[in-house]
Enzyme design. Structure first.
Site, PDB file in Angstrom:
ATOM      1  N   HIS A 220       0.812  -1.225   0.000  1.00  0.00           N
ATOM      2  CA  HIS A 220       0.000   0.000   0.000  1.00  0.00           C
ATOM      3  C   HIS A 220       0.841   1.269   0.000  1.00  0.00           C
ATOM      4  CE1 HIS A 220      -3.082  -2.949   0.826  1.00  0.00           C
ATOM      5  NE2 HIS A 220      -3.845  -2.118   0.167  1.00  0.00           N
ATOM      6  N   ARG A 327     -10.586   3.733  -1.524  1.00  0.00           N
ATOM      7  CA  ARG A 327     -10.089   2.998  -0.356  1.00  0.00           C
ATOM      8  C   ARG A 327     -10.337   3.880   0.865  1.00  0.00           C
ATOM      9  NH1 ARG A 327      -5.665   1.544  -4.268  1.00  0.00           N
ATOM     10  NH2 ARG A 327      -5.429  -0.704  -4.248  1.00  0.00           N
ATOM     11  N   ARG A 363     -15.307   1.585  -1.017  1.00  0.00           N
ATOM     12  CA  ARG A 363     -15.046   0.312  -0.339  1.00  0.00           C
ATOM     13  C   ARG A 363     -15.051   0.553   1.163  1.00  0.00           C
ATOM     14  NH1 ARG A 363      -9.571  -2.835  -1.476  1.00  0.00           N
ATOM     15  NH2 ARG A 363      -8.774  -1.257  -0.054  1.00  0.00           N
ATOM     16  N   GLU A 471     -10.554 -11.062  -4.296  1.00  0.00           N
ATOM     17  CA  GLU A 471      -9.117 -10.861  -4.068  1.00  0.00           C
ATOM     18  C   GLU A 471      -8.470 -12.022  -3.317  1.00  0.00           C
ATOM     19  OE1 GLU A 471      -8.525  -7.154  -1.955  1.00  0.00           O
ATOM     20  OE2 GLU A 471     -10.258  -7.502  -0.684  1.00  0.00           O
ATOM     21  N   ASN A 494      -4.091  -7.339  -6.686  1.00  0.00           N
ATOM     22  CA  ASN A 494      -2.923  -7.211  -5.796  1.00  0.00           C
ATOM     23  C   ASN A 494      -2.943  -8.317  -4.739  1.00  0.00           C
ATOM     24  OD1 ASN A 494      -2.659  -4.847  -7.202  1.00  0.00           O
ATOM     25  ND2 ASN A 494      -3.529  -3.564  -5.599  1.00  0.00           N
ATOM     26  N   ASP A 495      -4.072  -8.401  -4.033  1.00  0.00           N
ATOM     27  CA  ASP A 495      -4.171  -9.456  -3.024  1.00  0.00           C
ATOM     28  C   ASP A 495      -4.348 -10.813  -3.676  1.00  0.00           C
ATOM     29  OD1 ASP A 495      -3.828  -8.241  -0.503  1.00  0.00           O
ATOM     30  OD2 ASP A 495      -5.740  -7.226  -0.752  1.00  0.00           O
ATOM     31  N   ARG A 505       2.912  -9.089  -0.749  1.00  0.00           N
ATOM     32  CA  ARG A 505       2.984  -8.029  -1.759  1.00  0.00           C
ATOM     33  C   ARG A 505       3.884  -6.868  -1.350  1.00  0.00           C
ATOM     34  NH1 ARG A 505      -3.190  -5.704  -1.367  1.00  0.00           N
ATOM     35  NH2 ARG A 505      -2.341  -3.798  -2.213  1.00  0.00           N
ATOM     36  N   CYS A 542      -9.581  -3.751 -10.327  1.00  0.00           N
ATOM     37  CA  CYS A 542      -9.128  -2.521  -9.669  1.00  0.00           C
ATOM     38  C   CYS A 542      -7.763  -2.691  -9.025  1.00  0.00           C
ATOM     39  CB  CYS A 542     -10.150  -2.028  -8.653  1.00  0.00           C
ATOM     40  SG  CYS A 542     -10.441  -3.210  -7.346  1.00  0.00           S
TER      41      CYS A 542
HETATM   42  C1  PEP Z   1      -6.320  -5.455  -4.460  1.00  0.00           C
HETATM   43  O1  PEP Z   1      -6.085  -6.242  -3.546  1.00  0.00           O
HETATM   44  O2  PEP Z   1      -6.010  -5.674  -5.661  1.00  0.00           O
HETATM   45  C2  PEP Z   1      -6.998  -4.174  -4.189  1.00  0.00           C
HETATM   46  C3  PEP Z   1      -7.379  -3.376  -5.148  1.00  0.00           C
HETATM   47  O3  PEP Z   1      -7.156  -3.837  -2.879  1.00  0.00           O
HETATM   48  P1  PEP Z   1      -5.949  -3.236  -1.998  1.00  0.00           P
HETATM   49  O4  PEP Z   1      -4.801  -2.990  -2.921  1.00  0.00           O
HETATM   50  O5  PEP Z   1      -6.465  -2.013  -1.358  1.00  0.00           O
HETATM   51  O6  PEP Z   1      -5.706  -4.339  -1.028  1.00  0.00           O
HETATM   52 MG    MG Z   2      -6.962  -5.890  -1.613  1.00  0.00          MG
END
Ligand code: PEP
Ligand code: MG
Length: 612
Positions: A220, A327, A363, A471, A494-495, A505, A542
């Site tokens: 993040h 977010r 979210r 995710e 991402n997750d 990550r 996303c």
């Molecule tokens: C993700 O996990 O791809 C996502 C968009 O949520 P975040 O990056 O906020 O965990």
């Molecule tokens: Mg996520």
């Protein structure tokens, strides 16, 4: 991210004052494009503020245990730093390794640690108070002694004592780093590790660039830096120890390179790079008003992710058609108490209004993983120490269903904001893995709406749609069942990549294994997308995958038509959309999905012109 550490001062052994300092090049992970040139600012230079606390005699064992935990954490951090020095040239290693060894010694069976323990027991003060007092007393004594003999080595030792004290206090208090106030305009921020909550405090208008020792490409902090449009390199081993405050530094965020004390030719090349980057940005800005339509006429939705409100002007400039992922964690960060319904309502409303009729997907709170939020632990809702594996713990919807009051307040704020603001709103649930979670959240949603209506609040006739993040592999593989419960899907790659490949990550050490193009990840994206399309349900991506224009043909070929990304990526992705033809993309996606070898997929998608 395995450490919870804040930022570290560039304390070091002084070199000969007038020795010319050679150019030094460090490599890390390219996080946010652009080239920054400016003086180094070591973020840990200012002391960590603590609240002084006395304790009762019976609390001594608990405070000693806290101290022991902070010492253990500091040792882990320093050992890790030392291991990573191996990538540096030998002369750098020879310079930095003894410093880290000195720190490790100080948190061993040392006079310092004995002194801290004594203060807790004898003076009856909290662990952080004891650390601050003991390190200051010992550092002051060393400074005083420096008047008498070998001043340089005593002063150096005093600085090292203060530095280790700051590290212990940071690990004890888990406090966000808040001293960016002293950051000179145009400086380059260099530190060991920057938390997402720290990054949220940066002012992109004043900061030239950021580079850190630690951090992963899709953590993040990386997302936040990209969102702010700040040139950034993370994971550059040895950095915080290698630069001195005021050193001239180049951060090349596109190449993942940091240069300390550049030679004149390096500096001149970097200046040319700055000009070229600005020119490229201007060219991309012209795409803003053009529609996101493929070359064969298929409309594609390109939206922006928002992590903090200062991004709103960047989103407006990007040409994004709304916010596909708000977010909401920013509302909960860097504060001691939870934001109430009105505070949240005002924030959501301002964001929705500023989008002037374009849709906004909000979210609900996704606490967990690397996103620690002090307000939650402060109110006793979560205990960071209890979660040894936070990414697999009480994250996202799991916390919200355990603490429904949190979710109720947030949903009430969103519903009220949706009723009065101009644009369409959607609600998005994070970290869903089972249908029962969606049902439970929907029950709470309906209950909150009924309560607000009874209270006389004006609500939209039809409640905003409620969708879920896909995710986790569990959610992706249950997508057909989840599609019966949710109104839309947002695929969080991402997750999804992290959980599918078991790769943190935000962790530097395994960042080379973090591969969203791994066939396992792509198959999950495809499975979830097809489940949504069969139900004629909206589905978007996303995660950061959506922001890479080289992946756009593949994602279009998998059937996706909606993407949300950091605002600065929108023009480039639009360019890729406008160049694409859907039939070619579908053929290309079929070819990619036949591959089992991640390297071959990389080659096809990123590499050698084998795309559609
Ligand atoms: C993700 O996990 O791809 C996502 C968009 O949520 P975040 O990056 O906020 O965990
Ligand atoms: Mg996520």
């Amino acid at each position: 991210m395995s450490t919870n550490e804040q930022v570290v001062p560039p304390a070091r052994r002084p070199r000969k004052a007038d020795a010319p300092r050679a150019e030094r090049v460090l490599t890390g992970i390219a996080i946010s494009p652009g080239i920054a040139i400016g003086p180094a600012f070591g973020a840990g230079e200012s002391p960590t503020d603590i609240v002084r606390r006395s304790i009762a005699a019976e609390d001594v064992p608990a405070q000693t245990a806290r101290l022991d935990a902070a010492i253990a954490q500091s040792r882990k951090q320093l050992t890790k730093l030392r291991a990573r020095l191996a990538v540096l040239p030998e002369d750098s290693q020879a310079e930095i390794a003894p410093l880290i060894d000195a720190y490790l010694q100080m948190i061993g069976a040392s006079r310092l640690v004995r002194g801290i323990r004594r203060r807790i027991a004898d003076s009856l003060v909290a662990a952080e108070t004891a650390v601050a007092d003991e390190t200051e007393t010992q550092a002051a004594a060393l400074y005083a002694a420096a008047q008498a003999d070998d001043p340089a080595s005593r002063r150096r030792r005093a600085d090292e004592v203060r530095e280790i004290g700051r590290r212990l206090v940071r690990n004890l208090t888990n406090a966000p780093f808040r001293s960016f106030a002293g950051l000179p305009d145009g400086a380059v921020l260099l530190c060991e590790y920057l938390r997402p909550a720290d990054a949220a405090l940066l002012d992109p208008a004043r900061l030239a660039g950021v580079a850190t020792d630690e951090g992963g490409a899709e953590g993040h902090t990386a997302i936040m830096l990209r969102a702010l449009g700040v040139p950034a390199v993370l994971g550059a081993a040895g950095l915080a120890q290698a630069a001195r405050p005021g050193d001239l530094v180049i951060v090349d965020g596109g190449a993942g390179r940091v240069v300390i004390n550049p030679e004149p030719p390096t500096l001149a090349a970097a200046r040319r790079g700055v000009t070229a980057f600005a020119r490229e940005q201007q060219k991309l800005a012209r795409l803003r008003r053009l529609p996101a339509i493929t070359a064969d006429g298929e409309a594609v939705e390109l939206q922006a992710n928002l992590e903090i409100p200062p991004e709103l002007p960047l989103i407006a400039q990007s040409g994004a058609a709304g916010i596909g992922l708000l977010r909401s964690e920013f509302l909960f960060m860097n504060r001691d108490s939870l934001p109430d319904e009105q505070t949240q309502h005002d924030a959501y409303r301002a964001i929705i209004e500023s989008m002037a009729g374009d849709p906004v997907t909000i979210r609900v709170l996704d606490w967990g993983g690397e996103k620690d939020i002090e307000a939650l632990s402060g109110e006793g809702l979560v205990s960071p120490a209890a979660d040894t594996n936070p990414a697999l713990g009480l994250r996202g919807i799991r916390l919200l269903l355990r603490e429904p009051a949190l979710l109720e307040v947030q949903l009430a704020a969103i519903l009220r904001a949706a009723a009065t603001a101009a644009g369409p709103v959607r609600v998005l649930l994070p970290m869903v893995t089972t249908v029962s979670e969606v049902r439970a959240a929907r029950d709470i949603y309906d209950r909150v709406a009924r309560r607000l209506r009874r209270r006389g609040e004006r609500l939209p006739d039809k409640l905003p749609p409620i969708g879920i993040m896909i995710e986790t592999p569990g959610a992706a593989l249950s997508a057909d069942a989840l599609a019966l419960e949710a109104d839309f899907f947002a695929i969080g790659t991402n997750d999804l990549t992290m959980y599918t490949l078991a790769v943190d990550r935000a962790e530097t050490e395994v960042s080379h294994l973090y591969d969203p193009l791994h066939p396992a990840v792509l198959r999950l994206v495809q499975f979830a997308t097809e489940a949504a399309l069969r139900m004629r349900m909206p589905v978007s991506v996303c995660g950061e995958m959506a922001a890479n224009p080289r992946l756009t043909p593949l994602l279009l070929g998998l059937g996706l038509r909606s993407f949300s990304m950091n605002a600065s990526a929108v023009p480039r992705v639009k360019q890729a959309v406008r160049a694409a033809k859907i039939d070619d993309c579908a053929r290309f996606a079929r070819r990619v999905m036949e591959q089992a070898d991640p390297a071959r997929i990389q080659e096809l998608v990123l590499g050698t012109g084998a795309g559609p």
